[in-house]
Write an enzyme that holds these catalytic residues in place. Structure first.
Site, PDB file in Angstrom:
ATOM      1  N   ASP A   1       0.613  -0.809  -0.127  1.00 44.84           N
ATOM      2  CA  ASP A   1      -0.183   0.034   0.204  1.00 44.84           C
ATOM      3  C   ASP A   1       0.820   1.373  -0.037  1.00 44.84           C
ATOM      4  O   ASP A   1       1.827   1.175   0.520  1.00 44.84           O
ATOM      5  CB  ASP A   1      -0.607   0.191   1.282  1.00 44.84           C
ATOM      6  CG  ASP A   1      -2.075  -0.968   1.181  1.00 44.84           C
ATOM      7  OD1 ASP A   1      -2.536  -1.097   0.188  1.00 44.84           O
ATOM      8  OD2 ASP A   1      -2.254  -1.701   2.339  1.00 44.84           O
TER       9      ASP A   1
ATOM     10  N   ASP B   1      -7.181  -1.302  -5.010  1.00 43.99           N
ATOM     11  CA  ASP B   1      -8.089  -1.129  -4.117  1.00 43.99           C
ATOM     12  C   ASP B   1      -9.076   0.115  -4.603  1.00 43.99           C
ATOM     13  O   ASP B   1     -10.097  -0.044  -4.422  1.00 43.99           O
ATOM     14  CB  ASP B   1      -7.760  -0.603  -2.451  1.00 43.99           C
ATOM     15  CG  ASP B   1      -6.653  -1.889  -1.915  1.00 43.99           C
ATOM     16  OD1 ASP B   1      -6.755  -2.754  -2.144  1.00 43.99           O
ATOM     17  OD2 ASP B   1      -5.910  -1.117  -1.194  1.00 43.99           O
TER      18      ASP B   1
END
Length: 167
Positions: free
Chosen positions: A124, A142
């Site tokens: 991330d 995402d």
């Protein structure tokens, strides 16, 4: 013995290509983050947004992140099943908004699934915050998953039959 060949809708190639491009773009960005930033580094870009390097062994919002490692295989199985189902759904003619939703979901699943398979965690790099409160870090995959669900929901609502008025 002759086998039946399943014909793919002409527009399916476009939607499958979009999914692959989303997954590849996600992997390129994650590769750059891994190569150029030490784990945990944060670069403030605005008063509410950071670019950083974090790992997530869980699912959304770090669900099951501290579960000892078995969750990796669960999420890989779920990703594999979702990939098969979404690919099958995209091979049939679909309304444009629905196909866009499936394509974005497939691209997001591919991006995060490749991470889980190759690295054992998802990289991330996007961090939105307000003062001391931080939204869980996320990535392009995402975003694609989220937008895909929104597109699919909009398509489903659009196709809902209107209720009949009683006379």
């Amino acid at each position: 013995m002759r086998t039946k060949r399943i014909a793919m809708a002409p527009q399916s190639r476009y939607w499958l290509a979009l999914a692959v491009m989303v997954g590849l773009a996600d992997q390129v960005i994650k590769g750059l983050v891994q190569a150029l930033m030490p784990y945990g580094q944060t670069i403030p870009l605005t008063p509410f947004f950071n670019w950083g390097h974090w790992w997530n062994t869980g699912a959304a919002f770090s669900f099951l992140a501290d579960s000892g490692g078995w969750q990796r295989y669960l999420f890989l199985c779920l990703t594999g099943m979702a990939t098969i189902v979404l690919t099958f759904l995209l091979c049939r003619p679909r309304p444009r908004l629905e196909a866009l939703g499936y394509s974005l979901m497939l691209g997001g699943a591919l991006g995060n699934g490749i991470d889980r398979l190759a690295r054992g965690y998802v990289v991330d790099y996007l961090d939105i915050y307000w003062r001391e409160w931080h939204w869980p870090a996320f990535n392009l995959a995402d975003i694609a998953l989220f937008l895909g669900v929104i597109a699919f929901a909009m398509a489903a609502l659009r196709e809902r039959p209107s209720p009949r008025l009683s006379e």
